[in-house]
Scaffold this active site. Structure first.
Site, mmCIF file in Angstrom:
data_model
loop_
_atom_site.group_PDB
_atom_site.id
_atom_site.type_symbol
_atom_site.label_atom_id
_atom_site.label_comp_id
_atom_site.label_asym_id
_atom_site.label_seq_id
_atom_site.Cartn_x
_atom_site.Cartn_y
_atom_site.Cartn_z
ATOM 1 N N GLU A 176 3.406 -10.304 -6.931
ATOM 2 C CA GLU A 176 2.214 -10.251 -7.764
ATOM 3 C C GLU A 176 2.205 -9.609 -9.123
ATOM 4 O OE1 GLU A 176 2.502 -8.341 -5.281
ATOM 5 O OE2 GLU A 176 1.784 -6.429 -5.403
ATOM 6 N N LYS B 47 -12.956 -10.848 -13.433
ATOM 7 C CA LYS B 47 -13.351 -11.026 -14.756
ATOM 8 C C LYS B 47 -12.723 -12.076 -15.623
ATOM 9 C CE LYS B 47 -15.164 -8.314 -18.185
ATOM 10 N NZ LYS B 47 -16.605 -7.512 -18.233
ATOM 11 N N HIS C 201 7.388 -7.160 -4.873
ATOM 12 C CA HIS C 201 6.018 -7.462 -5.264
ATOM 13 C C HIS C 201 5.732 -8.748 -5.958
ATOM 14 C CE1 HIS C 201 3.905 -3.895 -3.735
ATOM 15 N NE2 HIS C 201 5.211 -3.352 -3.895
ATOM 16 N N SER D 256 -27.191 -6.701 -21.082
ATOM 17 C CA SER D 256 -26.667 -5.647 -21.681
ATOM 18 C C SER D 256 -26.013 -5.959 -23.137
ATOM 19 C CB SER D 256 -25.489 -4.944 -20.655
ATOM 20 O OG SER D 256 -24.378 -6.216 -20.603
ATOM 21 N N GLY D 257 -25.776 -7.173 -23.228
ATOM 22 C CA GLY D 257 -25.063 -8.045 -24.405
ATOM 23 C C GLY D 257 -23.474 -8.172 -23.827
ATOM 24 N N GLY D 258 -23.300 -7.570 -22.947
ATOM 25 C CA GLY D 258 -21.747 -7.652 -22.252
ATOM 26 C C GLY D 258 -21.554 -9.272 -21.664
ATOM 27 N N VAL D 259 -20.507 -9.447 -21.141
ATOM 28 C CA VAL D 259 -20.028 -10.810 -20.492
ATOM 29 C C VAL D 259 -20.577 -10.985 -19.204
ATOM 30 C CG1 VAL D 259 -18.145 -12.292 -20.127
ATOM 31 C CG2 VAL D 259 -17.778 -10.786 -22.052
ATOM 32 N N ASP D 260 -20.668 -9.997 -18.489
ATOM 33 C CA ASP D 260 -20.961 -10.383 -17.047
ATOM 34 C C ASP D 260 -22.688 -10.530 -16.957
ATOM 35 O OD1 ASP D 260 -18.604 -9.343 -16.849
ATOM 36 O OD2 ASP D 260 -19.008 -7.755 -15.882
ATOM 37 N N SER D 261 -23.255 -9.557 -17.445
ATOM 38 C CA SER D 261 -24.818 -9.953 -17.257
ATOM 39 C C SER D 261 -25.298 -11.221 -17.933
ATOM 40 C CB SER D 261 -25.833 -8.976 -17.913
ATOM 41 O OG SER D 261 -25.408 -8.399 -19.165
ATOM 42 N N SER D 262 -24.361 -11.600 -19.245
ATOM 43 C CA SER D 262 -24.770 -12.865 -19.979
ATOM 44 C C SER D 262 -24.256 -13.960 -19.034
ATOM 45 C CB SER D 262 -24.287 -12.950 -21.109
ATOM 46 O OG SER D 262 -24.216 -11.486 -22.035
ATOM 47 N N GLY E 135 0.983 -1.146 -0.007
ATOM 48 C CA GLY E 135 0.067 -0.057 0.019
ATOM 49 C C GLY E 135 0.923 1.324 0.019
ATOM 50 N N CYS F 13 5.696 -5.944 0.866
ATOM 51 C CA CYS F 13 5.982 -4.557 1.033
ATOM 52 C C CYS F 13 5.508 -3.776 2.337
ATOM 53 C CB CYS F 13 5.337 -3.951 -0.447
ATOM 54 S SG CYS F 13 6.439 -2.338 -0.424
ATOM 55 N N TYR F 14 4.558 -2.881 2.214
ATOM 56 C CA TYR F 14 3.801 -2.401 3.200
ATOM 57 C C TYR F 14 3.586 -3.494 4.353
ATOM 58 C CZ TYR F 14 0.928 0.425 6.744
ATOM 59 O OH TYR F 14 0.610 1.253 7.709
#
Ligand code: XMP
Length: 484
Positions: A143, A340, A141, A195-201, A28, A55-56
């Site tokens: 990650e 995602k 880091h 919405s036509g997008g990935v998440d709602s589908s 952080g 780190c922090y």
């Protein structure tokens, strides 16, 4: 492996409630040398949980357990070499020296009792361990992609030190989610706005697997979609994904409300409000509904949680922001534990086409925020044609999947040109092509000149009304990805 991100002020309470196998204390921007910087209560360290401070997090661990942290003279930022002194379980299977990524000012000077240094980078302690209490610290880091062996280090911590097993798989997630949704919904009915997008589908597909056609989906054509998008997405939902979808052709409603509006924020507000009205109309027609399905993802959930504590302002995420409050539907958010990339994997497992799962993001207000100035049918048609050429050329150059977004923008200026023997005085289109990891920052893409050339030639030759194409070379920040 399943993990949750929690703010530091909830760490003790969550450690008690969730019984984690281990805890990673993140990095952080703050300094443990500053009074009032984030800390954990002493009781947290007494729980005997395996800990990995990054780190922090390492500095906090060192300071809290009796070591010393000093402010650095200057920030160390960038590549460094991790020189192993002792591999231990954390660095097991790794070379004696490898590249890591550092970003810190302070550093650990004296280790707490019981800790040994595992590696160094120059005269900085790069890693420390007290294996008897399973506590570890990394100054670098693990990650980030620039750190070699970073994932392996995290894996060693999780598997060898915490004893986690890899049972948080896409298949296990799908089975659990479907069983939970089926039990919760029972015989009731649910509604989902696509919405036509990935998440709602993907959210709709999961719920559909659980309750079948007791899920009704609504897909609204707001008149601001790309060329052929409404028909092709609707067809995909119905024929390939077998969802029960009501398609609502509401283009006129949206366009009439957008007449003469050129302020970007007004456009967004109008479109958001009108969407809710259309959605409410449909919900009323459907009658008895108890649940509303939303494609909320884990980053939306994190963004809605305040890092500094319950008193600080909470940012509400956009998926929930504008929903009707008087509908009193119970929310089903089957993706709220996923990122995602995990959603995409779930989508693929559920049988979605790769081309659909990897679609580029498209903003809710659609082409309205890519037409600068008032939105008219004629300008929408111009932009759709230009944009379709961009999509085709990016696709045929094999670039679409590597990019965050590629699209055309219609500018509110005209310029002079010459075609054949005629003078033209027409519109200008801008091309926006960016890479990004999460949409928060982005860089413009150094496209091959041949691709730029083809796009420009085709737009100017094939789209009557556009006689000039320019390329946007602004990164984000300071620019945004969309022009409005
Ligand atoms: P900006 O323009 O803010 O966009 O740099 C960042 C990312 O978010 C997308 N975007 C939206 N997505 N509703 C959405 O669902 C919106 O209102 C919206 N506005 C921008 C944009 O396409 C980019 O990927």
């Amino acid at each position: 492996m399943y993990c949750e991100i929690v703010p530091y002020w909830q760490a003790l309470e969550k450690a008690e409630a969730l019984c984690p196998r281990g805890v990673i204390l993140s990095g952080g921007p703050d300094s443990v040398c500053r009074t009032g910087s984030p800390e954990l209560p002493a009781a947290f360290y007494d729980r005997g949980l395996p800990l990995l401070g990054i780190c922090y997090g390492m500095q906090l661990l060192a300071k809290s357990l009796g070591g010393t942290v000093v402010p650095g003279n200057q920030r160390e930022f960038g590549k460094a070499t991790n020189e192993l002194m002792e591999a231990g379980a954390l660095f097991d299977g790794m070379p004696a020296r490898f590249q890591v990524w550092m970003s810190h000012g302070d550093r650990v000077e004296a280790l707490p009792a019981g800790f040994r240094p595992l590696s160094r980078s120059g005269d900085v302690i790069a890693a420390m361990a007290d294996e008897s209490r399973k506590a570890y610290g990394l100054q670098f880091h693990p990650e980030v992609v620039h750190t070699h062996n970073g994932l392996k280090i995290l894996e060693n911590f999780l598997v060898r030190i915490c004893g986690c097993s890899r049972d948080w798989t896409t298949t296990a997630f799908i089975e659990t989610a479907i069983a939970e949704i089926a039990a919760r919904v029972g015989d009731a009915r649910a509604l989902c706005g696509l919405s036509g997008g990935v998440d709602s589908s993907v959210a709709a597909l999961l719920v559909h697997r659980a309750i079948g056609d007791r899920l009704t989906c609504v897909f609204v054509d707001n008149g601001l979609l790309r060329k052929n998008e409404y028909a092709s997405v609707l067809q995909n939902y119905r024929e390939r994904l077998h969802l029960k979808v009501i398609g609502v052709d509401a283009g006129d409603r949206f366009l009439s409300r957008l007449t003469d509006v050129d302020d970007p924020e007004s456009k967004r507000k109008i479109i958001g409000e009108e969407f809710i009205r259309v959605f409410e109309d449909q919900a009323r027609k459907l009658g008895e509904l108890r649940f509303l399905v939303q494609g909320t993802l884990y980053p939306d959930v994190i963004e809605s949680t305040s890092v500094r504590g319950p008193s600080a302002t909470i940012k509400s995420h956009h998926n929930v922001g504008g929903l009707p409050t008087d509908m009193q539907l119970e929310m089903i958010e089957p993706l709220r534990e996923l990122f995602k990339d995990e959603v995409r994997r779930v989508g693929e497992k559920l049988g979605m086409d790769a081309s659909f799962v990897h679609r580029q993001p498209f903003p809710g207000p659609g082409l309205a925020v890519r037409i600068l100035g008032p939105v008219t049918r004629q300008r929408l048609d111009l932009l759709r044609e230009a944009d379709a050429i961009v999509q085709e050329e990016m696709e045929s150059a094999g670039l679409t999947r590597q990019l965050w977004q590629s699209f055309a923008v219609l500018l509110p200026v005209r310029s002079v040109g010459v075609m054949g023997d005629d003078r033209t005085y027409e519109n200008v289109a801008a091309l926006r092509v960016v890479t990004s990891v999460d949409g928060m920052t982005a860089d413009w893409v150094r496209l091959p000149f041949e691709v730029l050339e083809r796009i420009s030639n085709r737009i100017v030759n094939e789209v009557r009304g556009i006689n000039r194409v320019v390329y946007d070379i602004t990164s984000k920040p300071p620019g945004t990805i969309e022009w409005e």
